[in-house]
Design a protein around this motif. Structure first.
Motif, PDB file in Angstrom:
ATOM      1  N   ALA A 125       3.274   5.386   8.211  1.00  0.00           N
ATOM      2  CA  ALA A 125       2.799   4.220   8.734  1.00  0.00           C
ATOM      3  C   ALA A 125       1.819   4.242   9.775  1.00  0.00           C
ATOM      4  O   ALA A 125       0.933   3.401   9.867  1.00  0.00           O
ATOM      5  CB  ALA A 125       4.041   3.513   9.083  1.00  0.00           C
ATOM      6  N   ALA A 126       1.699   5.165  10.667  1.00  0.00           N
ATOM      7  CA  ALA A 126       0.714   5.204  11.685  1.00  0.00           C
ATOM      8  C   ALA A 126      -0.625   5.465  11.024  1.00  0.00           C
ATOM      9  O   ALA A 126      -1.644   5.000  11.387  1.00  0.00           O
ATOM     10  CB  ALA A 126       1.145   6.596  12.636  1.00  0.00           C
ATOM     11  N   ARG A 127      -0.365   6.510  10.179  1.00  0.00           N
ATOM     12  CA  ARG A 127      -1.891   6.801   9.343  1.00  0.00           C
ATOM     13  C   ARG A 127      -2.358   5.491   8.714  1.00  0.00           C
ATOM     14  O   ARG A 127      -3.607   5.093   8.721  1.00  0.00           O
ATOM     15  CB  ARG A 127      -1.596   7.754   8.232  1.00  0.00           C
ATOM     16  N   ASP A 128      -1.472   4.526   8.100  1.00  0.00           N
ATOM     17  CA  ASP A 128      -1.937   3.401   7.586  1.00  0.00           C
ATOM     18  C   ASP A 128      -2.613   2.543   8.544  1.00  0.00           C
ATOM     19  O   ASP A 128      -3.698   1.856   8.455  1.00  0.00           O
ATOM     20  CB  ASP A 128      -0.818   2.490   7.117  1.00  0.00           C
TER      21      ASP A 128
ATOM     22  N   ALA B  33       4.807   0.051   5.489  1.00  0.00           N
ATOM     23  CA  ALA B  33       5.880   0.746   4.869  1.00  0.00           C
ATOM     24  C   ALA B  33       6.390  -0.062   3.753  1.00  0.00           C
ATOM     25  O   ALA B  33       5.802  -0.656   2.926  1.00  0.00           O
ATOM     26  CB  ALA B  33       7.023   1.197   5.870  1.00  0.00           C
ATOM     27  N   GLN B  34       7.790  -0.464   3.793  1.00  0.00           N
ATOM     28  CA  GLN B  34       8.263  -1.298   2.554  1.00  0.00           C
ATOM     29  C   GLN B  34       8.470  -2.732   3.291  1.00  0.00           C
ATOM     30  O   GLN B  34       9.176  -3.522   2.633  1.00  0.00           O
ATOM     31  CB  GLN B  34       9.498  -0.807   1.984  1.00  0.00           C
ATOM     32  N   TYR B  35       7.663  -2.992   4.343  1.00  0.00           N
ATOM     33  CA  TYR B  35       7.880  -4.416   4.919  1.00  0.00           C
ATOM     34  C   TYR B  35       6.884  -5.313   4.601  1.00  0.00           C
ATOM     35  O   TYR B  35       5.625  -4.855   4.740  1.00  0.00           O
ATOM     36  CB  TYR B  35       8.327  -4.263   6.311  1.00  0.00           C
ATOM     37  N   ARG B  36       7.123  -6.647   4.972  1.00  0.00           N
ATOM     38  CA  ARG B  36       6.108  -7.555   4.764  1.00  0.00           C
ATOM     39  C   ARG B  36       5.791  -8.234   6.343  1.00  0.00           C
ATOM     40  O   ARG B  36       6.554  -8.878   6.618  1.00  0.00           O
ATOM     41  CB  ARG B  36       6.310  -8.638   3.943  1.00  0.00           C
TER      42      ARG B  36
END
Length: 586
Positions: free
Chosen positions: A128-131, A429-432
């Protein structure tokens, strides 16, 4: 220099850049000096007026408060990550590191929070940090990040700007921080360090055989400010002018730091904000005067004997629209200079403070760094052909000191949290997450994640052996040595050797994919190379001359987690090394 201030300086408003080249004229006489003073004062007044016009008013501040109150009373949107109930702001403020650790342990690496009425997502997951930092950096921006009002001290510099403004400023500043340009500052770093070593030498001599007991951090803080000023302004800042600018900077820094406990927007009429405004006004007049004088000087001397960062930024050009390449205006120059001073000076002081504290508590690792420094100093002094016109260590490769600094910044990253804001609705991640959501990247947790910095593939003793042997020993990655919370500089030996330089090692979120003391992606700190030259050099010069013992116990100092993660103090006892070189030989 680093992304350490990216949260603290995350701007909630933007200021317009002003251009303006002072007219050419003779470089002497009262008319010349008066003209510079008039132009610098006029530019400073214009900037302050622009800031006052563009800043939010009290009504906007109260409206934002009501919006946060409404957020606290409504449930999180569908798809928002789960987390602890209630508003967590007081828990975070009371003990930030314990709060981060507890929340990640109890709720996982992507956690939804309410902080002071704002919905926030805390991230300690490497993917997630990379994203956020690399893959979709255009989605996760600085503008709009909660809790961190902008500051008139840094204006609209690289740390807080976005979009086209940031791209243009980055293009204009980059030439000053290329590897060859940064290497040219090693001599000035060494000269500044020698002055500090002489002061410490006098303290040790006065203390006698027991050594000098002192808090080393203030000396490191002054030293890194001296280095930053000399690198930025060079020969333009000498004598009484240097003393005046240094005093103005210190006053502005003190007032800025005093606001950390309660970072209210600067447009609110508080005594602290008024004091900061006065300090920034005095600093602006000094800096705009330096810019004007340097423009005049470079017009007559295009190739100065001692170029500085200001020279490089004055000569840089960037394409803007369909017109010819253009230079930075005085306003943009001022903002970048202030940003570099604030971010660069404190980052280096913090990194040096933690590294010295850890090495004082780990004498074996300290002796490895000291032995390298002493050998390098003697080699470069004895080889007259290789010796530069500056102290010998300025030309030496210092891998052991670099490894110690990398490890200290892993355990205590100066920027322990980095903020971004969702520019649009986005998945993470898997969240909106809805547009406007603040994401806090917990660098402190990334650097200590047991799943990444795992134990079991090498003991701490083996890591120290590898450090002593240079590139020998088992080829273990940095995350394969010892316990995640242990100070093991040798964990970096193989990776540093393979990468060839600390700057290369730090690319792409570090060798472990989870190491970001200077950020990552397009917005990685522009001063990474400068810091990774400065910190090992200063550390080596210090340890070549002195042995550090912890004063008052072997444990490292307590961490002071506010804007940055600095040590409360670095209490050590300094002893001269019997086998070390003299101050003039380092």
């Amino acid at each position: 220099m680093a992304s350490l201030c990216s949260c603290a300086l995350g701007s909630s408003h933007r200021m317009m850049h002003t251009c303006g080249m002072p007219e050419a004229g003779p470089r002497h006489g009262p008319n010349y000096r008066a003209g510079i003073l008039r132009r610098s004062a006029a530019t400073a007044i214009q900037v302050r007026a622009s800031s006052a016009r563009t800043g939010p008013d009290l009504g906007s501040f109260l409206g934002a408060g009501l919006s946060r109150l409404q957020t606290m009373m409504t449930p999180a949107p569908p798809g928002f990550p789960l987390g602890p109930g209630g508003d967590c702001a007081l828990r975070l403020l009371s003990d930030p590191l314990a709060f981060l650790t507890d929340v990640a342990r109890d709720h996982g690496p992507v956690v939804g929070l309410t902080l002071a009425g704002s919905r926030v997502v805390l991230v300690s997951d490497p993917a997630a940090a990379r994203d956020v930092l690399q893959d979709r950096s255009d989605t996760w921006v600085k503008s709009g990040t909660a809790f961190f009002p902008g500051s008139s001290l840094t204006g609209d510099g690289l740390l807080v700007s976005d979009g086209a403004t940031w791209r243009r400023q980055r293009q204009l500043c980059t030439p000053a921080f290329r590897a060859a340009a940064v290497a040219a500052y090693a001599g000035s770093m060494a000269r500044c360090t020698l002055r500090t070593l002489r002061e410490l030498d006098a303290a040790v001599a006065a203390a006698g055989d027991d050594g000098a007991a002192l808090d080393l951090y203030p000396a490191l803080n002054r030293l890194t400010l001296d280095i930053a000023l000399e690198a930025l302004f060079g020969s333009a800042l000498e004598g009484e002018r240097a003393a005046g600018v240094t005093a103005a900077i210190q006053e502005a820094f003190d007032q800025f730091s005093a606001r950390v406990a309660l970072p209210l927007p600067e447009y609110l009429p508080t005594p602290g904000n008024a004091a900061l405004a006065r300090a920034v006004e005095r600093l602006d007049e000094a800096v705009y005067g330096l810019i004007a004088r340097r423009r005049e000087y470079l017009a007559a001397e295009p190739a100065p004997p001692r170029p500085c960062l200001l020279d490089a930024m004055l000569s840089a050009r960037a394409q803007e629209g369909d017109g010819p390449p253009a230079a930075m205006g005085d306003r943009a120059l001022r903002d970048e200079l202030m940003t570099l001073m604030v971010a660069g000076q404190e980052t280096s002081a913090i990194a040096l403070g933690w590294t010295c504290a850890q090495l004082a508590a780990h004498p074996h690792a300290q002796e490895v760094v000291a032995a390298e420094a002493i050998a390098a100093a003697r080699h470069h002094i004895s080889d007259s052909a290789a010796a530069p016109p500056a102290p010998g260590l300025a030309a030496a490769p210092l891998p052991r000191a670099t490894e110690a600094a990398l490890e200290a910044m892993r355990l205590h990253p100066p920027a322990y949290m980095v903020g971004r804001c969702a520019a649009r609705d986005a998945d993470l991640a898997q969240y909106r997450l809805p547009r406007g959501t603040t994401v806090l990247l917990a660098t402190y947790l990334l650097h200590r994640d047991p799943a990444v910095w795992r134990a079991g593939r090498g003991s701490e003793a083996e890591a120290h052996t590898n450090m002593n042997a240079g590139t020998g020993g088992a080829a273990l990655p940095p995350q394969g040595h010892g316990r995640p919370a242990a100070f093991v500089p040798g964990r970096w030996a193989e990776a540093l050797c393979a990468a060839g330089s600390a700057t290369a090692l730090l690319s792409d979120q570090g060798a472990a994919g989870s190491y970001v003391p200077f950020g990552a992606g397009p917005r990685v700190c522009i001063g990474t190379g400068f810091a990774m030259l400065e910190v090992p050099l200063v550390l080596s010069m210090l340890l070549a001359r002195f042995r550090l013992e912890p004063e008052g116990g072997a444990r490292p100092p307590a961490a002071r987690a506010r804007i940055t993660l600095r040590p409360e103090e670095v209490r050590v006892r300094l002893h001269r090394r019997a086998d070390g070189p003299g101050v003039t030989e380092i």
